[in-house]
Design a protein around this motif. Structure first.
Motif, PDB file in Angstrom:
ATOM      1  N   SER A  78       0.825  -1.214   0.000  1.00 44.49           N
ATOM      2  CA  SER A  78       0.000   0.000   0.000  1.00 44.49           C
ATOM      3  C   SER A  78       0.855   1.259   0.000  1.00 44.49           C
ATOM      4  N   THR A 109       1.560   1.816  -3.782  1.00 45.38           N
ATOM      5  CA  THR A 109       0.438   2.397  -4.519  1.00 45.38           C
ATOM      6  C   THR A 109       0.196   3.849  -4.108  1.00 45.38           C
ATOM      7  N   GLN A 169      -7.595   1.536   1.198  1.00 39.84           N
ATOM      8  CA  GLN A 169      -7.554   1.820  -0.233  1.00 39.84           C
ATOM      9  C   GLN A 169      -8.687   1.126  -0.988  1.00 39.84           C
ATOM     10  N   LEU A 208      -6.595   0.338  -9.040  1.00 39.81           N
ATOM     11  CA  LEU A 208      -6.112  -0.443  -7.906  1.00 39.81           C
ATOM     12  C   LEU A 208      -6.832  -1.781  -7.901  1.00 39.81           C
ATOM     13  N   CYS A 212      -7.532  -4.756  -5.488  1.00 36.99           N
ATOM     14  CA  CYS A 212      -7.469  -4.970  -4.038  1.00 36.99           C
ATOM     15  C   CYS A 212      -7.776  -6.423  -3.682  1.00 36.99           C
ATOM     16  N   ILE A 264      -1.390  -2.397  -8.652  1.00 37.95           N
ATOM     17  CA  ILE A 264      -1.837  -1.509  -9.724  1.00 37.95           C
ATOM     18  C   ILE A 264      -1.956  -2.319 -11.006  1.00 37.95           C
TER      19      ILE A 264
END
Length: 223
Positions: free
Chosen positions: A140, A143, A161, A178, A180, A187
Motif C-alpha cells: 500500500s 500504490t 484503499q 487499484l 485490491c 496496480i
C-alpha cells in the motif's frame, strides 16, 4: 503497549502475502522503455559497463549526481545511457526520478500513464512500512507513493484503499486501477498483469495474472 501491538498487526495485515499463491505470480525481470526515463547517480563515481558484468569493458565514468536515462532494470543492474553511450550500472547506484508526467486525455489514457510510471520502479526493494519508491515500500506504500507523484492523496493501508476512488467491475478494469485483495493491493497495468510491492524476496515486480488471488475490489483513482 496494546496500541503498539495494534499498529504492528495492522501493518502486517496490510501487506500479507499468502505463501501458497506466491508461486503463481512470477516476477517479470525486465520492463523496457524505448524512450527511457530520468535517473540520477546517487553514490560515488560509478562505471558504465558494456554488459551486466563488473569485468566487462568500462564505457564511461559517471560522477555522483549526474543525470542519466534509464531504460530498464534487470537483476542487480540497470541499463542506462549517458552522453550518448549505453551500458549498465549497478542498480543500487541509480535513483529513479519520482517526478511524474502530467496526466492528459481520457481516464483510460491517464490510467495508462500511471501504470507506465509505476513500472519504472520494478526491481526496487520491498520494505515493510515503507512509502519510498526508491529505497523501499510495502504494497500500500507503493500504490500510495505512485499516486502521490500525480497529486492524488489516497489512504495508507490496503484495507482503506479498498474504499478510495470509484468502484468498478473487475471485468471493466483499466490500467492504473487499484486491484485490491485481502491484505494486499496492486496496480493494474493491462494485459491481465499487475505491478506491486510483493515481498522482501521479490521486491517491486510485475505479476502476469491480476486474479492470482481473489480480487475483493477494483478502484479507479484517476478523474
Amino acid at each position: 503497549m496494546k496500541a503498539i501491538a495494534k499498529r504492528t498487526a495492522m501493518f502486517a495485515v496490510a501487506c500479507l502475502m499468502i505463501t501458497g499463491t506466491a508461486a503463481a505470480s512470477l516476477p517479470e525481470k525486465e520492463v523496457q522503455a524505448a524512450s527511457g526515463y530520468t535517473g540520477y547517480i546517487k553514490s560515488a563515481t560509478t562505471s558504465l559497463k558494456r554488459s551486466k558484468s563488473k569485468k566487462s569493458k568500462t564505457l564511461a565514468r559517471i560522477k555522483k549526481g549526474k543525470k542519466v536515462t534509464v531504460y530498464y532494470t534487470s537483476g542487480s543492474w540497470r541499463k542506462i545511457s549517458y552522453k550518448g553511450k549505453k551500458g549498465f550500472v549497478p542498480k543500487k547506484r541509480v535513483k529513479i526520478s519520482t517526478k511524474a508526467p502530467k496526466l492528459k486525455g481520457s481516464k483510460k489514457t491517464k490510467g495508462k500513464t500511471v501504470a507506465s510510471f509505476a513500472k519504472r520502479f520494478v526491481g526496487n526493494p520491498y520494505r515493510w512500512g515503507g512509502t519510498n519508491l526508491n529505497t523501499g515500500a510495502d504494497c500500500s506504500g507503493f500504490t500510495k507513493a505512485v499516486y502521490r507523484s500525480f497529486g492524488y492523496n489516497i489512504p495508507r493501508t490496503s484495507s482503506s484503499q479498498r474504499r478510495a476512488g470509484k468502484k468498478v467491475s473487475y471485468k471493466k478494469e483499466q490500467p492504473g486501477d487499484l486491484i485490491c485483495y485481502s491484505g494486499h493491493v496492486a496496480i493494474y497495468i493491462g494485459g491481465g498483469k499487475i505491478v506491486h510491492a510483493s515481498s522482501r524476496k521479490t521486491g517491486i515486480k510485475i505479476s502476469p495474472k491480476a486474479n492470482y488471488r481473489k480480487v475483493v475490489s477494483v478502484r479507479r483513482i484517476v478523474r
